[in-house]
Design a protein around this motif. Structure first.
Motif, PDB file in Angstrom:
ATOM      1  N   PRO A  50       0.813  -1.228   0.000  1.00 21.32           N
ATOM      2  CA  PRO A  50       0.000   0.000   0.000  1.00 21.32           C
ATOM      3  C   PRO A  50       0.846   1.277   0.000  1.00 21.32           C
ATOM      4  CG  PRO A  50      -0.872  -1.576   1.561  1.00 21.32           C
ATOM      5  CD  PRO A  50       0.438  -2.131   1.078  1.00 21.32           C
ATOM      6  N   ALA A  51       1.958   1.276   0.736  1.00 19.39           N
ATOM      7  CA  ALA A  51       2.832   2.457   0.761  1.00 19.39           C
ATOM      8  C   ALA A  51       3.461   2.681  -0.617  1.00 19.39           C
ATOM      9  CB  ALA A  51       3.905   2.294   1.823  1.00 19.39           C
ATOM     10  N   TRP A  52       3.888   1.584  -1.248  1.00 24.30           N
ATOM     11  CA  TRP A  52       4.476   1.674  -2.587  1.00 24.30           C
ATOM     12  C   TRP A  52       3.458   2.257  -3.571  1.00 24.30           C
ATOM     13  CZ3 TRP A  52       2.528  -1.221  -6.726  1.00 24.30           C
ATOM     14  CH2 TRP A  52       3.251  -1.113  -7.906  1.00 24.30           C
ATOM     15  N   LEU A  53       2.224   1.750  -3.529  1.00 28.05           N
ATOM     16  CA  LEU A  53       1.202   2.216  -4.464  1.00 28.05           C
ATOM     17  C   LEU A  53       0.829   3.676  -4.197  1.00 28.05           C
ATOM     18  CD1 LEU A  53      -0.595   1.408  -6.807  1.00 28.05           C
ATOM     19  CD2 LEU A  53      -2.282   0.584  -5.169  1.00 28.05           C
ATOM     20  N   THR A  54       0.797   4.062  -2.918  1.00 27.81           N
ATOM     21  CA  THR A  54       0.483   5.454  -2.585  1.00 27.81           C
ATOM     22  C   THR A  54       1.542   6.399  -3.148  1.00 27.81           C
ATOM     23  OG1 THR A  54      -0.646   4.742  -0.574  1.00 27.81           O
ATOM     24  CG2 THR A  54       0.066   7.034  -0.660  1.00 27.81           C
ATOM     25  N   VAL A  55       2.811   6.040  -2.974  1.00 26.11           N
ATOM     26  CA  VAL A  55       3.896   6.869  -3.513  1.00 26.11           C
ATOM     27  C   VAL A  55       3.818   6.903  -5.036  1.00 26.11           C
ATOM     28  CG1 VAL A  55       6.398   7.013  -3.790  1.00 26.11           C
ATOM     29  CG2 VAL A  55       5.411   6.542  -1.544  1.00 26.11           C
ATOM     30  N   LEU A  56       3.533   5.748  -5.646  1.00 24.88           N
ATOM     31  CA  LEU A  56       3.425   5.680  -7.106  1.00 24.88           C
ATOM     32  C   LEU A  56       2.302   6.583  -7.613  1.00 24.88           C
ATOM     33  CD1 LEU A  56       4.843   3.927  -9.340  1.00 24.88           C
ATOM     34  CD2 LEU A  56       2.775   2.540  -9.308  1.00 24.88           C
ATOM     35  N   MET A  57       1.200   6.647  -6.877  1.00 27.03           N
ATOM     36  CA  MET A  57       0.059   7.473  -7.294  1.00 27.03           C
ATOM     37  C   MET A  57       0.304   8.958  -7.044  1.00 27.03           C
ATOM     38  SD  MET A  57      -3.182   5.088  -6.049  1.00 27.03           S
ATOM     39  CE  MET A  57      -3.618   6.359  -4.957  1.00 27.03           C
ATOM     40  N   LEU A  58       0.879   9.296  -5.895  1.00 26.87           N
ATOM     41  CA  LEU A  58       0.984  10.705  -5.512  1.00 26.87           C
ATOM     42  C   LEU A  58       2.265  11.369  -6.009  1.00 26.87           C
ATOM     43  CD1 LEU A  58      -0.431  10.626  -1.873  1.00 26.87           C
ATOM     44  CD2 LEU A  58      -1.592  11.264  -3.989  1.00 26.87           C
ATOM     45  N   GLY A  59       3.310  10.603  -6.277  1.00 28.73           N
ATOM     46  CA  GLY A  59       4.566  11.175  -6.751  1.00 28.73           C
ATOM     47  C   GLY A  59       4.403  12.046  -7.984  1.00 28.73           C
ATOM     48  N   PRO A  60       3.717  11.569  -9.028  1.00 27.72           N
ATOM     49  CA  PRO A  60       3.541  12.398 -10.221  1.00 27.72           C
ATOM     50  C   PRO A  60       2.695  13.648  -9.974  1.00 27.72           C
ATOM     51  CG  PRO A  60       3.143  10.091 -10.738  1.00 27.72           C
ATOM     52  CD  PRO A  60       3.264  10.182  -9.241  1.00 27.72           C
ATOM     53  N   ILE A  61       1.930  13.667  -8.901  1.00 23.17           N
ATOM     54  CA  ILE A  61       1.148  14.861  -8.557  1.00 23.17           C
ATOM     55  C   ILE A  61       2.012  15.822  -7.735  1.00 23.17           C
ATOM     56  CG2 ILE A  61      -0.881  15.701  -7.301  1.00 23.17           C
ATOM     57  CD1 ILE A  61      -2.139  12.906  -7.905  1.00 23.17           C
ATOM     58  N   PHE A  62       2.768  15.263  -6.792  1.00 23.32           N
ATOM     59  CA  PHE A  62       3.569  16.110  -5.899  1.00 23.32           C
ATOM     60  C   PHE A  62       4.767  16.740  -6.613  1.00 23.32           C
ATOM     61  CE2 PHE A  62       2.263  13.639  -1.830  1.00 23.32           C
ATOM     62  CZ  PHE A  62       1.082  14.348  -1.787  1.00 23.32           C
ATOM     63  N   ALA A  63       5.410  15.994  -7.501  1.00 18.21           N
ATOM     64  CA  ALA A  63       6.633  16.498  -8.143  1.00 18.21           C
ATOM     65  C   ALA A  63       6.411  17.833  -8.844  1.00 18.21           C
ATOM     66  CB  ALA A  63       7.204  15.442  -9.086  1.00 18.21           C
ATOM     67  N   PRO A  64       5.379  17.972  -9.698  1.00 17.79           N
ATOM     68  CA  PRO A  64       5.175  19.287 -10.323  1.00 17.79           C
ATOM     69  C   PRO A  64       4.765  20.372  -9.325  1.00 17.79           C
ATOM     70  CG  PRO A  64       3.657  17.646 -11.238  1.00 17.79           C
ATOM     71  CD  PRO A  64       4.501  16.956 -10.245  1.00 17.79           C
ATOM     72  N   ILE A  65       4.033  19.989  -8.275  1.00 16.24           N
ATOM     73  CA  ILE A  65       3.649  20.972  -7.252  1.00 16.24           C
ATOM     74  C   ILE A  65       4.904  21.536  -6.587  1.00 16.24           C
ATOM     75  CG2 ILE A  65       2.526  21.249  -5.004  1.00 16.24           C
ATOM     76  CD1 ILE A  65       0.386  19.271  -5.950  1.00 16.24           C
ATOM     77  N   ILE A  66       5.851  20.649  -6.243  1.00 16.93           N
ATOM     78  CA  ILE A  66       7.102  21.098  -5.618  1.00 16.93           C
ATOM     79  C   ILE A  66       7.873  21.999  -6.577  1.00 16.93           C
ATOM     80  CG2 ILE A  66       9.351  20.330  -4.761  1.00 16.93           C
ATOM     81  CD1 ILE A  66       7.914  17.730  -3.853  1.00 16.93           C
ATOM     82  N   PHE A  67       7.973  21.559  -7.827  1.00 18.60           N
ATOM     83  CA  PHE A  67       8.744  22.322  -8.815  1.00 18.60           C
ATOM     84  C   PHE A  67       8.137  23.702  -9.061  1.00 18.60           C
ATOM     85  CE2 PHE A  67       9.558  23.480 -13.257  1.00 18.60           C
ATOM     86  CZ  PHE A  67      10.932  23.536 -13.227  1.00 18.60           C
ATOM     87  N   ILE A  68       6.844  23.740  -9.325  1.00 16.84           N
ATOM     88  CA  ILE A  68       6.180  25.013  -9.626  1.00 16.84           C
ATOM     89  C   ILE A  68       6.220  25.939  -8.408  1.00 16.84           C
ATOM     90  CG2 ILE A  68       3.930  26.054 -10.141  1.00 16.84           C
ATOM     91  CD1 ILE A  68       3.404  23.513 -11.901  1.00 16.84           C
ATOM     92  N   THR A  69       5.994  25.376  -7.231  1.00 17.03           N
ATOM     93  CA  THR A  69       6.030  26.199  -6.017  1.00 17.03           C
ATOM     94  C   THR A  69       7.424  26.765  -5.792  1.00 17.03           C
ATOM     95  OG1 THR A  69       4.313  24.802  -5.061  1.00 17.03           O
ATOM     96  CG2 THR A  69       5.530  26.214  -3.556  1.00 17.03           C
ATOM     97  N   ALA A  70       8.449  25.945  -5.963  1.00 17.59           N
ATOM     98  CA  ALA A  70       9.823  26.417  -5.758  1.00 17.59           C
ATOM     99  C   ALA A  70      10.189  27.515  -6.757  1.00 17.59           C
ATOM    100  CB  ALA A  70      10.793  25.245  -5.879  1.00 17.59           C
ATOM    101  N   MET A  71       9.659  27.437  -7.972  1.00 14.95           N
ATOM    102  CA  MET A  71       9.996  28.421  -8.998  1.00 14.95           C
ATOM    103  C   MET A  71       9.208  29.719  -8.863  1.00 14.95           C
ATOM    104  SD  MET A  71      12.343  26.867 -10.555  1.00 14.95           S
ATOM    105  CE  MET A  71      12.653  27.815 -12.013  1.00 14.95           C
ATOM    106  N   THR A  72       7.985  29.644  -8.327  1.00 12.37           N
ATOM    107  CA  THR A  72       7.114  30.824  -8.347  1.00 12.37           C
ATOM    108  C   THR A  72       6.806  31.388  -6.963  1.00 12.37           C
ATOM    109  OG1 THR A  72       5.140  29.439  -8.292  1.00 12.37           O
ATOM    110  CG2 THR A  72       5.993  30.036 -10.471  1.00 12.37           C
ATOM    111  N   ALA A  73       7.272  30.748  -5.911  1.00 10.56           N
ATOM    112  CA  ALA A  73       6.889  31.172  -4.556  1.00 10.56           C
ATOM    113  C   ALA A  73       7.406  32.576  -4.258  1.00 10.56           C
ATOM    114  CB  ALA A  73       7.432  30.185  -3.541  1.00 10.56           C
ATOM    115  N   LYS A  74       6.538  33.362  -3.652  1.00 13.26           N
ATOM    116  CA  LYS A  74       6.919  34.719  -3.250  1.00 13.26           C
ATOM    117  C   LYS A  74       7.486  34.705  -1.822  1.00 13.26           C
ATOM    118  CE  LYS A  74       5.118  36.948  -6.888  1.00 13.26           C
ATOM    119  NZ  LYS A  74       5.499  36.058  -7.958  1.00 13.26           N
ATOM    120  N   ALA A  75       7.053  33.732  -1.031  1.00 13.24           N
ATOM    121  CA  ALA A  75       7.511  33.622   0.357  1.00 13.24           C
ATOM    122  C   ALA A  75       8.882  32.941   0.374  1.00 13.24           C
ATOM    123  CB  ALA A  75       6.508  32.821   1.173  1.00 13.24           C
TER     124      ALA A  75
END
Ligand SMILES: [Zn+2]
Length: 117
Positions: A50-75
């Motif tokens: 279950p942990a493996w599948l959760t990471v597999l499902m959420l990784g492709p969602i989290f990776a762009p969120i981290i990237f976009i936030t790091a590039m555009t964050a004002k804080a």
């Protein structure tokens, strides 16, 4: 019963056999057996699946969120990253509770098929 019925019941955190009884006696601990139909779950071993599948499902969602936030964050980044970490951790732990149910449902269905062969 479709092959997916036990998985759907598990995703709802219900017994994969009857769909009525609770599958968990807490966050991730399985009940020894279903209170409604008596199906035993003590032999089901989900391990890291279950942990493996959760990471597999959420990784492709989290990776762009981290990237976009790091590039555009004002804080400052020392404010953003802990907040992102909290968001990702709480999301992953929430999803994990349901994914484990679906995983147990799939394992249960495979056991049923092997027993009928
Ligand atoms: Zn049951």
């Amino acid at each position: 019963m479709s092959d997916f019925t036990p998985i759907i019941r598990g995703l709802q955190r219900k017994c994969p056999a009857c769909g009525e009884g609770k599958l968990f006696q807490g966050y991730l601990k399985l009940v020894p057996e279903c209170a409604e139909c008596g199906q035993a779950f003590s032999h089901e071993r989900a391990a890291d699946g279950p942990a493996w599948l959760t990471v597999l499902m959420l990784g492709p969602i989290f990776a762009p969120i981290i990237f976009i936030t790091a590039m555009t964050a004002k804080a400052p980044i020392w404010v953003i990253f802990p907040l992102l970490g909290l968001f990702m951790l709480s999301t992953a732990l929430s999803v994990l509770a349901f994914v484990k149910g679906g995983w147990i449902g799939a394992l249960w269905r495979m056991d049923q098929r092997q027993a009928s062969d």
